[in-house]
Design an enzyme around this catalytic site. Sequence first.
Site, mmCIF file in Angstrom:
data_model
loop_
_atom_site.group_PDB
_atom_site.id
_atom_site.type_symbol
_atom_site.label_atom_id
_atom_site.label_comp_id
_atom_site.label_asym_id
_atom_site.label_seq_id
_atom_site.Cartn_x
_atom_site.Cartn_y
_atom_site.Cartn_z
ATOM 1 N N GLU A 1 5.707 -1.236 -0.503
ATOM 2 C CA GLU A 1 4.481 -2.042 -0.598
ATOM 3 C C GLU A 1 4.816 -3.512 -0.815
ATOM 4 O O GLU A 1 4.158 -4.406 -0.273
ATOM 5 C CB GLU A 1 3.609 -1.530 -1.738
ATOM 6 C CG GLU A 1 3.053 -0.131 -1.484
ATOM 7 C CD GLU A 1 2.476 0.480 -2.749
ATOM 8 O OE1 GLU A 1 1.280 0.290 -2.987
ATOM 9 O OE2 GLU A 1 3.223 1.120 -3.505
ATOM 10 N N HIS B 1 -3.607 4.241 18.221
ATOM 11 C CA HIS B 1 -4.851 4.142 17.433
ATOM 12 C C HIS B 1 -4.804 5.037 16.196
ATOM 13 O O HIS B 1 -5.839 5.456 15.700
ATOM 14 C CB HIS B 1 -6.095 4.508 18.258
ATOM 15 C CG HIS B 1 -6.119 3.933 19.638
ATOM 16 N ND1 HIS B 1 -6.734 2.738 19.930
ATOM 17 C CD2 HIS B 1 -5.568 4.388 20.791
ATOM 18 C CE1 HIS B 1 -6.587 2.486 21.227
ATOM 19 N NE2 HIS B 1 -5.875 3.463 21.766
ATOM 20 N N SER C 1 3.729 6.753 -12.276
ATOM 21 C CA SER C 1 2.475 6.240 -12.807
ATOM 22 C C SER C 1 2.444 6.515 -14.305
ATOM 23 O O SER C 1 2.929 7.551 -14.761
ATOM 24 C CB SER C 1 1.302 6.936 -12.120
ATOM 25 O OG SER C 1 0.148 6.839 -12.930
ATOM 26 N N LYS D 1 2.858 11.372 -9.688
ATOM 27 C CA LYS D 1 2.984 10.317 -8.681
ATOM 28 C C LYS D 1 4.381 9.753 -8.505
ATOM 29 O O LYS D 1 5.160 9.654 -9.432
ATOM 30 C CB LYS D 1 2.018 9.173 -9.016
ATOM 31 C CG LYS D 1 0.580 9.613 -8.830
ATOM 32 C CD LYS D 1 -0.347 8.454 -8.744
ATOM 33 C CE LYS D 1 -0.247 7.806 -7.387
ATOM 34 N NZ LYS D 1 -1.147 6.658 -7.325
#
Length: 466
Positions: free
Chosen positions: A299, A165, A286, A292
């Site tokens: 992804e 979980h 970025s 970043k």
Amino acid sequence: MTDNIQKPKANSLWGGRFEGGVSDIMEKINASIDFDKILYRQDIRGSIEHCKMLVNTAIISAEDGEAIQKGLAQIEKEIEAGEFEFSAALEDIHMNVEARLTEIIGPAAGRLHTARSRNDQVATDFKLYVRDACDQADEALKALQIALIEKAEENADAIIPGFTHLQSAQPVTFGHHMLAYFEMFTRDRARFQDARRRLNECPLGAAALAGTSFPIDRHQTAEALGFDRPTANSMDTVSDRDFALEFMAAASISAVHISRLAEEMVTWSCAQFGFIEMSDSFTTGSSIMPQKRNPDAAELCRGKSGRIIGSLNSLLVTMKGLALTFSKDMQEDKEATFDAVETYSLIIAAMTGMVEDMKVNADNMRRATEVGFITATDLADWVVRVLGLPFREAHHITGSLVAMAEKKGCDLDGLTLTEMQDVEPKISEDVFSVLSVDKSVASRVSFGGTAPSEVLKQVAAAKERI
Ligand code: ARG
């Protein structure tokens, strides 16, 4: 409507009973050449073997057979050199090749299509393509498995929180986590191998749907094209696209595995987790936030898995309403399958690169185990083992100790023995021996368990298995 003007000329390959040509719109909806031209190698290979068989069975002369084979070899070279002019008016790869063969060798080209139809031809080409795709998937999965084994071995004793979980559950080793994916990809390989075994029957000679009256030798063509045997039922042969569905089903399941690993890598690489660092090769920066490092490749693996599942769905929906045997709807099989094959090969290559390159930060991993009372189960087990209490009672005692630690703002080993004895007087100093994460993982030596010693055994076994 200039778009819908009737073309004056009927198709030279099937236009015998037609007076006019098709409209531009018909040409557009009907043509598959834009995508099925990638099947040219399979198409030519199938035609060459069909031709050899026609000569062997004396259905065509040796002379015509030779001219046909030479012409086909030339066409293959022309396509490879980018000199071949594909024509939408000729619909698909099969008719493009045949029309060019006629240009090169004249009317003898017309004998190649004896005892054959585009229906068994396309099934053969497509099976050869999917068969290669199964082999490539197996190779690619093996490379990914090797990368996972390496990470597992290097990190057999790196401790991370194991989640259920997404709540801290029990400490596990990172090597164990890597080997979980090794198992998934083992099953994926078996699925591709199984699909390949089942598809390996040759459609050639089923002809349009009913077989043929020519004395063909289907066993010869089957063997020459590396199939185990010819298909047994000509109607099933030209209706069947199970092989593409099975490939895409296997690819979809495997893509889900890749996607789940990608999702974990996204989480692990964020600053708050800091479990891994991904390499420059598979991340981007970025344009506005200089700090970043975005895990784009991970992804996109996660994102592109959806395309593969979509392609599987698309072909399932195409097939579900079709009576036997061939219907032109089935031409929609190719773009979906080609996209699934290409997308799958891309995401698996990206995932392999990411796993190979990823740097593991064992200190951050360990730090993350210091929150969430992650050894609570070890404490409960100790109460059962040493104090001889029933597990349910031990669970209750441990729950009270967790509540106490939470109130005090410390982990379980931050409680004093006296505090623990307030909850259960029989608890002794020995309890502290099970509260460390190292002791916890080291104790889980059951077969397939997370102990570093077990992980190293599983690494050795994994090396044997691949
Ligand atoms: N281009 C077709 C396909 O992709 C080839 C089979 C055509 N057969 C036919 N009877 N029109 O499926």
